[in-house]
Design a protein around this motif. Structure first.
Motif, mmCIF file in Angstrom:
data_model
loop_
_atom_site.group_PDB
_atom_site.id
_atom_site.type_symbol
_atom_site.label_atom_id
_atom_site.label_comp_id
_atom_site.label_asym_id
_atom_site.label_seq_id
_atom_site.Cartn_x
_atom_site.Cartn_y
_atom_site.Cartn_z
ATOM 1 N N GLU A 59 8.898 -2.602 3.850
ATOM 2 C CA GLU A 59 8.922 -1.229 4.330
ATOM 3 C C GLU A 59 10.311 -0.621 4.103
ATOM 4 O O GLU A 59 10.444 0.511 3.638
ATOM 5 C CB GLU A 59 8.538 -1.205 5.801
ATOM 6 N N ASP A 109 11.741 5.515 -1.639
ATOM 7 C CA ASP A 109 11.087 6.781 -1.380
ATOM 8 C C ASP A 109 12.111 7.903 -1.176
ATOM 9 O O ASP A 109 11.891 9.040 -1.609
ATOM 10 C CB ASP A 109 10.158 6.662 -0.162
ATOM 11 N N TYR A 159 10.725 -0.062 0.425
ATOM 12 C CA TYR A 159 9.981 1.137 0.016
ATOM 13 C C TYR A 159 10.736 2.394 0.449
ATOM 14 O O TYR A 159 10.854 3.353 -0.318
ATOM 15 C CB TYR A 159 8.577 1.131 0.626
ATOM 16 N N ASN A 160 11.256 2.401 1.683
ATOM 17 C CA ASN A 160 11.922 3.610 2.183
ATOM 18 C C ASN A 160 13.140 3.987 1.357
ATOM 19 O O ASN A 160 13.397 5.161 1.116
ATOM 20 C CB ASN A 160 12.313 3.431 3.656
ATOM 21 N N ARG A 176 0.802 -1.224 0.000
ATOM 22 C CA ARG A 176 0.000 0.000 0.000
ATOM 23 C C ARG A 176 0.838 1.278 0.000
ATOM 24 O O ARG A 176 0.363 2.339 -0.379
ATOM 25 C CB ARG A 176 -0.946 0.004 1.201
ATOM 26 N N PHE A 177 2.123 1.189 0.443
ATOM 27 C CA PHE A 177 2.965 2.404 0.494
ATOM 28 C C PHE A 177 3.201 2.978 -0.894
ATOM 29 O O PHE A 177 3.393 4.162 -1.075
ATOM 30 C CB PHE A 177 4.348 2.099 1.084
#
Ligand code: LLP
Length: 416
Positions: free
Chosen positions: A238, A245, A241-242, A40-41
């Motif tokens: 996560e 991001d 993703y980070n 979802r991120f």
């Protein structure tokens, strides 16, 4: 050991096989839902439907907010039939065939070009759509050499050294480049996937002036899942993703406007959601080896024969009684090829597996078969494509009927 990744159990499987026949694909929608939620991120999750393209799965995913990738005219038709709007679809390929080009023109479907010639062919066909460019960053990685899609020996994508020319040409021809995309391979690992981040930053940095309308950075697919029960791991999404991001933010600052991140998973969304159930039709000794011969072959699930891929295997006894007794067995199918074996390693090395003692009539369950399972089935040996069943809200619905012999033969006509 947790045998099943799906939420239905042995009783439901046995009933489904009784009702819909064997072999049988059984999907669990709740697993797909969970895996979509895991991602979802990411601003956009674009399902690589090649992994499992049943239109019923596609329409459920559409309802769950996922966009879709298409790699052929057939996949465009599937996406439209499943209710995706044309701008939720992106066509990613290294060539256009005529059917695909016609559909792209008719529905103005966004395209991700993997070869410079595609640019010229869009222009010649009078198609002006915002473009994505798939970049070959000069390296690749995957669970097998057969699914490594980067580097000098890969046919995929626009070579990073050619990118500037292609971007200039696209601008000259009046295209806007809205997305840059990298997909280095399928079932890769964390380290290799993370290398893509710096390759992407470098590449976008080099051509920043040529892509003023860039909106999306697509990180491709490739997210791995664990197939083995004795080494269960989960990619740290996560953390992954980070890393992306932070790169996205740096690139946004460079370009002076907001960029969105897009992920394009196939395997991650569906692999764990499905089992292939088959029936044991013969149990025989061959020298010192014991074979379980089942009514599914590589015409159903080709991954072990093609890549030496590992799938967890279990047994459901027809009398419902579990046994603790285990034997070393080789699991093979009905096809007239010696590689029609589900227990093999890369290079076609046949190995045995410790499995419950089983007999003819017991069901053999091949787990985590949702990605590139049914999708890669064929009619080789004139075997029929198996039915597909979806477990949703506590019940099974048939989402693909078993093919009939008439359907298999229907195009083999003798007209002049
Ligand atoms: N994007 C592109 C451009 C791709 O070529 C692929 C897969 C994906 C996304 C999705 O990759 P995934 O997330 O599923 O790893 N038949 C092989 C896998 C072939 C993958 C082809 N391209 C297998 O059974 O492992």
């Amino acid at each position: 050991m947790q045998e099943y990744n799906v939420s239905f159990g042995e009783k439901e499987i046995a009933l489904a096989v009784e009702r819909f026949g064997s072999p049988l694909w059984l999907y669990d929608l709740s697993v797909i839902e969970k895996h979509i939620w895991d991602l979802r991120f990411f601003g956009i999750v674009r399902y690589a439907q090649k992994a499992a393209p049943n239109i019923n799965l596609l329409s459920r995913m559409n309802e769950l907010g996922v966009d879709v990738d298409a790699v052929s005219a057939g996949e465009i038709i599937r996406a439209l039939r499943a209710g995706f709007t044309p701008n939720q679809i992106r066509f990613t390929a290294d060539i256009f065939d005529k059917d695909a080009l016609a559909l792209i023109k008719e529905f103005s479907i966004p395209v991700n070009i993997g070869s410079p010639d595609m640019l010229f062919q869009l222009h010649e066909a009078g198609i002006k759509i915002p473009l994505a460019i798939r970049i070959n960053p000069g390296f690749g990685h995957g669970h097998s050499n057969k699914v490594n899609t980067g580097g000098e020996f890969s046919k995929h994508g626009i070579w990073h050294g050619e990118l500037e020319n292609v971007a200039k040409k696209a601008t000259e021809l009046g295209f806007t480049i809205e997305c840059l995309h990298m997909h280095i391979g399928s079932g890769s690992d964390y380290i290799h996937l993370s290398q893509v981040v710096s390759a992407m930053e470098r590449t976008v940095g080099n051509i920043a002036a040529l892509v003023p309308e860039l909106k999306i950075i697509s990180i491709g697919g490739g997210l791995p899942i664990s197939y083995k029960r004795d080494e269960i791991w989960h990619i740290d999404l996560e953390k992954y993703y980070n890393i992306w991001d932070s790169a996205r933010k740096r690139l946004s600052n460079n370009l002076g406007h907001y960029l969105q991140l897009e992920a394009e998973p196939g395997r991650y969304l569906v692999a764990n959601s499905c089992i292939l159930a088959a029936e044991i039709r013969a149990v025989k000794k061959v020298g010192k080896n014991l074979f379980y011969l089942i009514d599914a072959g590589f015409t159903d699930l080709v991954r072990p024969a093609f890549y030496g891929a590992y799938h967890h295997i279990s047994v459901i006894h027809k009398n419902g009684k579990a046994t603790n007794e285990e034997v070393e067995a080789i699991v093979a199918g009905p096809l007239c090829e010696s590689c029609d074996v589900f227990t093999q390693e890369e290079g076609g090395i046949v190995v045995s597996r410790k499995l419950p003692l089983a007999q003819v009539g017991d069901l053999l369950i091949i787990h985590d078969a949702g990605a590139y399972g049914s999708a890669m089935s064929s009619n080789y040996n004139s075997r029929l494509l198996a039915a597909e069943i979806l477990w949703e809200k506590g019940k099974f619905t048939q989402i693909r009927r078993r093919q009939t012999f008439e359907q298999m033969l229907s195009n083999e006509i003798g007209d002049e």
